[in-house]
Design a protein around this motif. Sequence first.
Motif, mmCIF file in Angstrom:
data_model
loop_
_atom_site.group_PDB
_atom_site.id
_atom_site.type_symbol
_atom_site.label_atom_id
_atom_site.label_comp_id
_atom_site.label_asym_id
_atom_site.label_seq_id
_atom_site.Cartn_x
_atom_site.Cartn_y
_atom_site.Cartn_z
ATOM 1 N N GLU A 56 0.838 -1.202 0.000
ATOM 2 C CA GLU A 56 0.000 0.000 0.000
ATOM 3 C C GLU A 56 0.876 1.257 0.000
ATOM 4 O O GLU A 56 1.504 1.555 0.997
ATOM 5 N N LEU A 100 -5.043 3.303 1.963
ATOM 6 C CA LEU A 100 -5.958 2.167 1.786
ATOM 7 C C LEU A 100 -5.146 0.913 2.091
ATOM 8 O O LEU A 100 -4.103 0.678 1.480
ATOM 9 N N TYR A 136 -5.032 -3.422 3.327
ATOM 10 C CA TYR A 136 -5.731 -4.706 3.460
ATOM 11 C C TYR A 136 -4.872 -5.732 4.205
ATOM 12 O O TYR A 136 -5.183 -6.915 4.219
ATOM 13 N N VAL A 140 -9.533 -2.747 4.957
ATOM 14 C CA VAL A 140 -10.488 -3.698 4.381
ATOM 15 C C VAL A 140 -10.210 -5.080 4.973
ATOM 16 O O VAL A 140 -9.106 -5.623 4.821
ATOM 17 N N THR A 178 -15.855 -8.265 0.588
ATOM 18 C CA THR A 178 -14.802 -7.272 0.834
ATOM 19 C C THR A 178 -13.711 -7.307 -0.238
ATOM 20 O O THR A 178 -13.028 -6.308 -0.462
ATOM 21 N N ARG A 179 -13.537 -8.443 -0.919
ATOM 22 C CA ARG A 179 -12.538 -8.487 -2.003
ATOM 23 C C ARG A 179 -12.982 -7.585 -3.166
ATOM 24 O O ARG A 179 -12.175 -6.862 -3.754
ATOM 25 N N LEU A 229 -12.528 -4.023 -2.028
ATOM 26 C CA LEU A 229 -11.129 -3.580 -2.140
ATOM 27 C C LEU A 229 -10.836 -3.129 -3.571
ATOM 28 O O LEU A 229 -10.171 -2.102 -3.782
ATOM 29 N N SER A 251 -9.884 0.597 -4.453
ATOM 30 C CA SER A 251 -8.563 0.807 -5.082
ATOM 31 C C SER A 251 -8.700 1.629 -6.359
ATOM 32 O O SER A 251 -7.891 2.521 -6.628
ATOM 33 N N GLU A 284 -3.076 -8.759 -6.819
ATOM 34 C CA GLU A 284 -4.183 -8.253 -6.003
ATOM 35 C C GLU A 284 -4.730 -6.975 -6.643
ATOM 36 O O GLU A 284 -4.011 -6.247 -7.317
ATOM 37 N N TYR A 295 -5.566 -4.030 -5.592
ATOM 38 C CA TYR A 295 -4.894 -2.771 -5.239
ATOM 39 C C TYR A 295 -3.681 -2.562 -6.146
ATOM 40 O O TYR A 295 -3.447 -1.473 -6.678
#
Length: 494
Positions: A2, A36, A38, A50, A94-95, A98, A102, A165, A167
């Motif tokens: 992040e 942000l 995770y 998240v 939540t995925r 995210l 993002s 991922e 993000y």
Amino acid sequence: MEDKKNTDTVITLETMTARMEYQMLSGTLNVPIHALVYDNRKIVPGCVFVCMKGAAFDSHSCVQEAAQKQAAAVVVERDVEIPNGLTVLKVTNTRLALAQLSAAWFGYPAEHLKTIGITGTKGKTTTVYMVKSILESAGHKVGLIGTIETQIGTKTIPSVNTTPESYLIQQYFRDMVQAGCDACVMEVSSQGLMMHRVGGFTFDLGIFTNIEPDHIGPNEHASFEEYMACKGMLFRQCKVGIVNCDDAHVQDVIKGHTCQIESFGFSEQADLRAAQIQLVHKPGHLGVAYQTQGLCSLAVEISVPGTFSVYNSLAAIAICRHFEVSVQDMQQALKQAKVKGRIELVKVSDTFTLMIDYAHNAMSLQSLLTTLREYQPGRLVCLFGCGGNRSKLRRYEMGEVSGKLADLTVITSDNPRDEDPQAIIDDIKVGIAKTSGKYVEIADRKEAIRYVIQNGKPGDVIVLAGKGHEDYQEIHGVKYPMDERDLIADILRE
């Protein structure tokens, strides 16, 4: 992973959540967001955290920790105990949240790119490089995200997953826009679709290459049906879907699609067809030539052998047609396109052909050797090893495949990891013993490569299988630099 956005603008939670559905359990949306996150180890004051359930750990257990570390808000998908003064949003997944957060955090960068997503069991890697080659020859600046690496301008980042991922994908998109890219071509795995890593934006083009029972097991997909359903998610998230109509499961994959569909293939039903296919075999070179019919007409020659290479290049043409690339640019780029470690021809002789390929299981090795057999080589020589700390079944199967299809097998080391290289070689020999195939064993991979080069005969096709794009060898838990291209160059010098 992040990082802070490259901007001084403060974004509020209200702005970040503008395009997503959620239920507000507590707090306020009018709060500035500074990061942000995770991963609970990276919670900082003013962040949105998240919560996600992984295979081994569920970070919903970290809501109190987030409050103590002064997070601005948390996003959850199940009921949690809500600390005083913390903003908590509840979502269905939540995925997916995210991915949506993002996209907002990085300023919806996909809207400034033409995005191309390629899914399928085989052919994704080769097709993304072919597309990049064609579009760049036509003057586009193209970012790439795939199994081997991510390419952003002049920067190359080695890959951990085929599809990173969400993000990271949005961060890469942002970096591509800043580097002046106008398009991004990426491999989209079934896992990436299932876990919403490509959520938060719509692909301009979604491509389906083919599907075979694969990636089915405890940590992957429960069944072939689930695997197909995950692949099919791409066609509810793209504007135009381009599919291989010759694949037996194509209708199952695109069931419920919301995009416009185009097809490619060999059959008369395909919108873009390959006809008059001819194998091209010159000393030190294998390729295929064909003519396209339907949506566009051009004579194609590619420097990659095999029928499946026709499918990959046909998919690339079907994609690049949407960028109005000229026939000449397509022809020139396809002739030059090659992918590191995917049937990569390396010139060592005017009389025989040597190549490097990533085939590292029985299915891919059988496909490769069957393809090379079509060129009627003087001898087909296959050099390979198997990884340590992995199933012995793979060793038996690969030994049997090579024993049946190659005229000579050279058994050597791959990544022995913590195992004794000779023990792995002995397991491969168990498989070869089921056939009448000839073999030699040379545990040192460089010496094995030296052997096949020094003993190459006119008309031979020699394949170094298993390592492909990898540039290391792992022995007793230690990774040593080892690129087969460098080994070949050393051997030729010596």
